[in-house]
Design an enzyme around this catalytic site. Structure first.
Site, PDB file in Angstrom:
ATOM      1  N   HIS A   8       0.882  -3.220   9.551  1.00  0.00           N
ATOM      2  CA  HIS A   8       2.291  -3.375   9.186  1.00  0.00           C
ATOM      3  C   HIS A   8       3.159  -2.849  10.311  1.00  0.00           C
ATOM      4  CE1 HIS A   8       2.628  -4.782   5.004  1.00  0.00           C
ATOM      5  NE2 HIS A   8       1.468  -4.177   4.785  1.00  0.00           N
ATOM      6  N   HIS A  38       0.834  -1.205   0.000  1.00  0.00           N
ATOM      7  CA  HIS A  38       0.000   0.000   0.000  1.00  0.00           C
ATOM      8  C   HIS A  38       0.871   1.259   0.000  1.00  0.00           C
ATOM      9  CE1 HIS A  38      -3.142  -2.865   0.962  1.00  0.00           C
ATOM     10  NE2 HIS A  38      -4.059  -1.910   0.912  1.00  0.00           N
ATOM     11  N   ASP A  63       8.279  -1.677   7.848  1.00  0.00           N
ATOM     12  CA  ASP A  63       7.674  -1.978   6.543  1.00  0.00           C
ATOM     13  C   ASP A  63       7.339  -0.691   5.792  1.00  0.00           C
ATOM     14  OD1 ASP A  63       7.781  -4.495   7.559  1.00  0.00           O
ATOM     15  OD2 ASP A  63       5.624  -4.695   7.910  1.00  0.00           O
TER      16      ASP A  63
END
Length: 433
Positions: free
Chosen positions: A349, A306, A353
Site C-alpha cells: 500500500h 488491513h 492508504d
C-alpha cells in the site's frame, strides 16, 4: 423476632426491631415513636433525610452508618420494589437522562451478587420498542449511585451481524470490480512515495502484518468472551467496521491508484459475467481478504483494509479493558503500529492508504463512542436522521458500558436456557393442538 421478607408490610414496631438489630436503638424513639416510620417510609429514607429536619441527626458517623444500613436494606429487599417511584428514591438516582417524551416503567425482579434484575418497558420511539428481551437477561449496574440497565438485545445484535455480512460481501464484490480496472504498470508506474522510496522491500512483511492482526483478534475475542456486556460490544464492533468498510468501497471504486510496487504481479482480471464476479467475491469473502488464506487482490489501495482491522481491534481492546491494564494496552498498540509498518515494508500500500485508514477508523470509533457514552444524540434530530442504525443500536444503552467480566456459561444461565426451551416447546405444542 424474625422480620417478614416483604418490607413494605413492616409496621413501626418491626422497624423498631430492625433498628435494634443494626445497632441504632438510640434512634427508636425519634424514628418509630415520634415520626411513625414504617417499612415503606424506611425504604425511601436517604442520608439527606437523616441530615435534614425533622430527623436532623447531629453526628456524621451516625448519619453515614445508618445511611449505609439503609442502602443495604434496599438492595436486600429489591424484589419488593414494584414501581418506578421506589427506584427513583434511591440515593442520587439518575433516571437515565430519558427525555420528557419518554415513558419508562421498571419493576425489580430479583437481586443477585449486587445487581438487581428488572423487567423494563421503555417507550421512546419505534426502534426502541421493536426489540424485547427476557427479564433474566437485563442487569442493573449500580455505579456512582446510578441505576443503569444494560440490555443485551439479541435481536439488534443479529441485525448488526447481518449488516456486517452485507458490508463484507459488498467490499469483496467491489474488490473484484476494481481488480478489473487496475492500471497497467507499463503505462502507470508506481507513484512517488516518501516511505516506499526509502525503505527496502521485505517480501514476507505482509504476512507478518496479518499475523499481528490475528494476534490482536485473539486478544479481543478473549475479552469479548468474558465481558459481561459482550452483546453490546459485538454490535458496536460490527456497526463501526461495516460502516468504515462501506466507505472504503466508495473510495477504492471512484479512484484507481497505480500498483505501488513493481514486485506485485497485478494486471486487470477480466471477469466477463456477473456470475464470475460473484464467485470471485465469495472466494475473497471466505478467505477474509488475507494472503495467509491464499487470497490475492489488486487495485484496492485507497484505503487499507488491513489497517482498518488493526486499528479498530486495538481501539476495542483499549476501550473495553480497565485503564490499569497497561501491559495489555501497550502490547495492543505495538501490534497495531507494527502491523501498519509491515504493510508498508511489504510495499502493498501507499503511505497515504495507511494514514487515511488509521485516521478514519480511529475517528469513527471515537465519535461513535462519544455520542453513545454521552447520549447526546438523543437531543439531536439531525443525528437520528443521518445515523439511523447508530440510533437504533444505541437507543437503550444508558451511557458508558462498564468493564465488568463474568463466566458466560454459569449454571443459572444454562438452567434459564433450558427453562426457556421447555416453555417454547410447550407453547408450540399447545398452539398445534
Amino acid at each position: 423476632m424474625e422480620l417478614p421478607n416483604d418490607i413494605t408490610i413492616w409496621t413501626c414496631s418491626q422497624v423498631e426491631i430492625w433498628l435494634k438489630n443494626v445497632g441504632f436503638e438510640k434512634f427508636v424513639e425519634l424514628v418509630c415513636n415520634e415520626h411513625e416510620v414504617d417499612g415503606n417510609s424506611l425504604l425511601t429514607l436517604t442520608e439527606n433525610d437523616l441530615r435534614s429536619p425533622p430527623l436532623q441527626l447531629r453526628k456524621l458517623g451516625d448519619i453515614k452508618k445508618l445511611g449505609a444500613c439503609l442502602k443495604e436494606l434496599r438492595v436486600k429487599h429489591a424484589a419488593t420494589l414494584r414501581e418506578k417511584a421506589c427506584l427513583q428514591r434511591f440515593d442520587n438516582y439518575d433516571p437515565l437522562s430519558v427525555n420528557s417524551s419518554t415513558y419508562m416503567r421498571r419493576r425489580v425482579y430479583r437481586h443477585t451478587n449486587g445487581s438487581a434484575k428488572i423487567s423494563q418497558s421503555l417507550y421512546s420511539d419505534e426502534s426502541c420498542m421493536s426489540d424485547s428481551t427476557d427479564i433474566d437477561d437485563q442487569d442493573i449496574s449500580h455505579s456512582s449511585g446510578r441505576v443503569r440497565v444494560f440490555n443485551p438485545e439479541y435481536g439488534k445484535t443479529l441485525i448488526s451481524f447481518l449488516y456486517n455480512l452485507l458490508a463484507m460481501f459488498v467490499t469483496s464484490y467491489t474488490m473484484v470490480v476494481v481488480h478489473d480496472r487496475v492500471p497497467d504498470k507499463q503505462k502507470h508506474p508506481p507513484l512517488p512515495d516518501i516511505f516506499l522510496d526509502n525503505v527496502p522491500l521485505i517480501p514476507y512483511a505482509f504476512k507478518l502484518s496479518e499475523l499481528c492482526g490475528l494476534i490482536l483478534m485473539s486478544m479481543w475475542f478473549c475479552i469479548l468472551f468474558f465481558h459481561k456486556h459482550r452483546f453490546i460490544l459485538i454490535r458496536r464492533m460490527y456497526s463501526i467496521s461495516s460502516s468504515v468498510f462501506l466507505l472504503r468501497c466508495i473510495t477504492m471504486f471512484v479512484t484507481s491508484l497505480s500498483v505501488p510496487g513493481d514486485h506485485l504481479q497485478c494486471q486487470a482480471a477480466h471477469y466477463r459475467t456477473t456470475e464470475q464476479r460473484i464467485k470471485r467475491a465469495l472466494e475473497i469473502f471466505a478467505g477474509g481478504g488475507m494472503s495467509l488464506t491464499g487470497v490475492h487482490t489488486c487495485g484496492d489501495y485507497m484505503f487499507s483494509g488491513h489497517t482498518i482491522v488493526l486499528t479498530l481491534v486495538n481501539h476495542l481492546i483499549t476501550e473495553y479493558t480497565p485503564a490499569r491494564w497497561y501491559s495489555l494496552h501497550i502490547a495492543s498498540w505495538v501490534f497495531n503500529l507494527f502491523g501498519a509498518f509491515f504493510i508498508l515494508a511489504a510495499h502493498e500500500h501507499y503511505s497515504i492508504d495507511i494514514v487515511i485508514a488509521f485516521y478514519i477508523t480511529s475517528r469513527v470509533f471515537l465519535y461513535y463512542h462519544m455520542l453513545a457514552n454521552t447520549r447526546s444524540y438523543q437531543h439531536s434530530k439531525r443525528i437520528r436522521i443521518w445515523f439511523p442504525l447508530f440510533s437504533y443500536f444505541e437507543c437503550n444503552v444508558p451511557g458508558k458500558v462498564p468493564n465488568e467480566y463474568e463466566w458466560p456459561l454459569s449454571v443459572q444461565k444454562i438452567r434459564n436456557l433450558f427453562v426457556k426451551i421447555a416453555k417454547h416447546s410447550k407453547n408450540t405444542k399447545v398452539s398445534l393442538n
